[in-house]
Design a protein around this motif. Structure first.
Motif, mmCIF file in Angstrom:
data_model
loop_
_atom_site.group_PDB
_atom_site.id
_atom_site.type_symbol
_atom_site.label_atom_id
_atom_site.label_comp_id
_atom_site.label_asym_id
_atom_site.label_seq_id
_atom_site.Cartn_x
_atom_site.Cartn_y
_atom_site.Cartn_z
ATOM 1 N N GLU A 112 49.312 53.444 90.697
ATOM 2 C CA GLU A 112 49.350 52.800 89.386
ATOM 3 C C GLU A 112 47.935 52.558 88.861
ATOM 4 O O GLU A 112 46.987 52.392 89.632
ATOM 5 C CB GLU A 112 50.090 51.469 89.498
ATOM 6 N N ILE A 113 47.810 52.543 87.537
ATOM 7 C CA ILE A 113 46.571 52.105 86.898
ATOM 8 C C ILE A 113 46.872 50.801 86.165
ATOM 9 O O ILE A 113 47.616 50.791 85.175
ATOM 10 C CB ILE A 113 46.027 53.147 85.914
ATOM 11 N N LEU A 114 46.327 49.706 86.675
ATOM 12 C CA LEU A 114 46.489 48.396 86.039
ATOM 13 C C LEU A 114 45.224 48.077 85.264
ATOM 14 O O LEU A 114 44.138 47.980 85.846
ATOM 15 C CB LEU A 114 46.755 47.307 87.081
ATOM 16 N N GLN A 160 32.614 59.033 76.718
ATOM 17 C CA GLN A 160 33.692 58.167 77.192
ATOM 18 C C GLN A 160 34.973 58.955 77.380
ATOM 19 O O GLN A 160 35.655 58.832 78.412
ATOM 20 C CB GLN A 160 33.948 57.026 76.199
ATOM 21 N N ALA A 161 35.306 59.771 76.398
ATOM 22 C CA ALA A 161 36.536 60.557 76.463
ATOM 23 C C ALA A 161 36.513 61.504 77.659
ATOM 24 O O ALA A 161 37.527 61.659 78.362
ATOM 25 C CB ALA A 161 36.725 61.344 75.169
ATOM 26 N N GLN A 162 35.365 62.116 77.919
ATOM 27 C CA GLN A 162 35.248 63.031 79.054
ATOM 28 C C GLN A 162 35.467 62.299 80.378
ATOM 29 O O GLN A 162 36.174 62.788 81.260
ATOM 30 C CB GLN A 162 33.869 63.688 79.050
ATOM 31 N N ILE A 163 34.855 61.125 80.508
ATOM 32 C CA ILE A 163 34.966 60.359 81.754
ATOM 33 C C ILE A 163 36.392 59.835 81.938
ATOM 34 O O ILE A 163 36.943 59.866 83.048
ATOM 35 C CB ILE A 163 33.953 59.197 81.776
ATOM 36 N N LEU A 164 37.018 59.389 80.860
ATOM 37 C CA LEU A 164 38.394 58.900 80.954
ATOM 38 C C LEU A 164 39.341 60.022 81.352
ATOM 39 O O LEU A 164 40.244 59.823 82.176
ATOM 40 C CB LEU A 164 38.834 58.295 79.613
ATOM 41 N N ASP A 168 37.595 46.960 76.015
ATOM 42 C CA ASP A 168 37.975 47.899 74.958
ATOM 43 C C ASP A 168 39.471 48.177 75.039
ATOM 44 O O ASP A 168 39.953 48.865 75.944
ATOM 45 C CB ASP A 168 37.177 49.195 75.121
ATOM 46 N N LEU A 169 40.216 47.650 74.084
ATOM 47 C CA LEU A 169 41.664 47.789 74.106
ATOM 48 C C LEU A 169 42.112 49.244 73.967
ATOM 49 O O LEU A 169 43.105 49.652 74.562
ATOM 50 C CB LEU A 169 42.275 46.957 72.974
ATOM 51 N N GLY A 170 41.367 50.032 73.183
ATOM 52 C CA GLY A 170 41.710 51.437 73.018
ATOM 53 C C GLY A 170 41.614 52.196 74.314
ATOM 54 O O GLY A 170 42.490 53.010 74.648
ATOM 55 N N VAL A 171 40.567 51.934 75.069
ATOM 56 C CA VAL A 171 40.371 52.581 76.368
ATOM 57 C C VAL A 171 41.477 52.165 77.338
ATOM 58 O O VAL A 171 42.061 52.995 78.042
ATOM 59 C CB VAL A 171 38.989 52.218 76.942
ATOM 60 N N TYR A 189 44.803 53.773 76.553
ATOM 61 C CA TYR A 189 44.823 55.204 76.845
ATOM 62 C C TYR A 189 45.088 55.488 78.319
ATOM 63 O O TYR A 189 45.864 56.386 78.660
ATOM 64 C CB TYR A 189 43.487 55.834 76.440
ATOM 65 N N ILE A 190 44.493 54.700 79.201
ATOM 66 C CA ILE A 190 44.497 55.070 80.621
ATOM 67 C C ILE A 190 45.460 54.262 81.480
ATOM 68 O O ILE A 190 45.818 54.688 82.576
ATOM 69 C CB ILE A 190 43.067 54.955 81.196
#
Length: 318
Positions: A37-39, A185-189, A209-212, A215-216
């Protein structure tokens, strides 16, 4: 739970401050993380996110509470046992340059954890380093360079490689993209997302960052003033937030062509640590008398959705 990897139970990390005051950086935090999981942990600066991550790994010693990982209580291990366990959990830091030794070549930085944990022969370690550089999008020649010879995004790729080199079960990523340009950022995510799937990793992903985070993350926990005030799966939390603080955070996210999403912005100052009642009382637009007198607990308001707010708490206002 068979698929539970990490459980944090009533964790507290307090610091002594001037005039006999106590700073409650992490205050009675409990949650669990499933395998794979990603929390996401989100909240404004100073809410205790980074301290929580470091306390879980005992990079900062917690004041009280329990952290159970792979069935073992980390908070009860002595230094020698904790050192042996560290290969199974790693951290990606916010500033990749500060986390890399400027006097060591990258190949030596990556090999060091393998040497510390006595993993493989010299030839095997060299091959693991080469393979890990390739996995994060770099070739073997990069290992001959030093940290100052790389861009911010490249350094973070190296930081990710260093975190992955011992094949950990859990990675705590502390603001891993906040210091990077948006395109990087997009590349690393995307890299982290691919690695999570390829290696069945479990992430605790800390960000303001709520957007980040949206996304993940699979699930999201919202922190305020050292406490978790809302937890839910990412889709539900962003669609139907239940805590006024979460609503205010979402309202602060600009919408293309519309500016702010709505008017529910945060006002006022953070509360006094010695005060009673809800810590969000002084900044909440929906506060009631009960909010001043008693602190709400984190209660399940629907399946898998928890919020610490009297407006939602089933046992609150009678």
């Amino acid at each position: 739970m068979d698929n539970e990897l990490l459980r944090v139970n009533r964790l507290k990390t307090h610091y002594s401050a001037a005039r006999n005051k106590t700073v409650k950086a992490v205050d009675d935090v409990s949650f669990s993380v499933k395998k794979g999981e990603i929390l996401g942990i989100v909240g404004e600066s100073g809410c205790g996110k980074s301290t929580l991550g470091k306390s879980i790994l005992r990079l900062t010693e917690p004041t009280s509470g329990k952290v159970t990982f792979l069935g073992r209580e980390l908070t009860g291990l002595d230094a020698k046992e904790l050192r042996r366990m560290r290969r199974h959990f790693q951290m990606i830091f916010q500033d990749p340059y500060a986390s890399l030794n400027p006097r060591m070549k990258i190949k030596d930085i990556l090999e060091e954890p393998l040497i510390v944990h006595r993993l493989g022969t010299k030839a095997e370690r060299k091959e693991v380093v080469r393979s890990m550089l390739e996995i994060v999008g770099m070739d073997d020649s990069y290992g001959e360079r030093y940290a100052h010879q790389f861009s911010g995004g490249q350094r973070q790729r190296i930081g990710i490689a260093k975190a992955l080199i011992t094949k950990p079960k859990l990675i705590i990523a502390d603001e891993p993209v906040s210091a990077l340009d948006v395109s990087v950022q997009a590349q690393i995510l995307n890299l982290l997302s691919d690695l999570q799937e390829a290696f069945s990793l479990t992430f605790l992903f800390i960000s303001h960052d709520l957007g980040v985070v949206r996304y993940i993350s699979d699930r999201v926990a919202v922190m305020y003033f050292g406490k978790i005030v809302e937890v839910s799966d990412a889709e539900t939390l962003f669609r139907e937030p239940k805590h006024p603080y979460t609503e205010a955070l979402l309202a602060a996210v600009p919408v293309i062509g519309k500016g702010q999403a709505n008017e529910a912005m945060l006002e006022g100052d953070a509360p006094d640590a010695s005060g009673k009642g809800c810590p969000f009382y002084g900044r909440c637009t929906k506060r009631e008398a009960v909010c001043r007198e008693s602190e709400p607990f984190l209660d399940e308001i629907s399946e898998g959705h928890y919020a610490a707010c009297h407006l939602n708490n089933r046992r609150a206002i009678e």
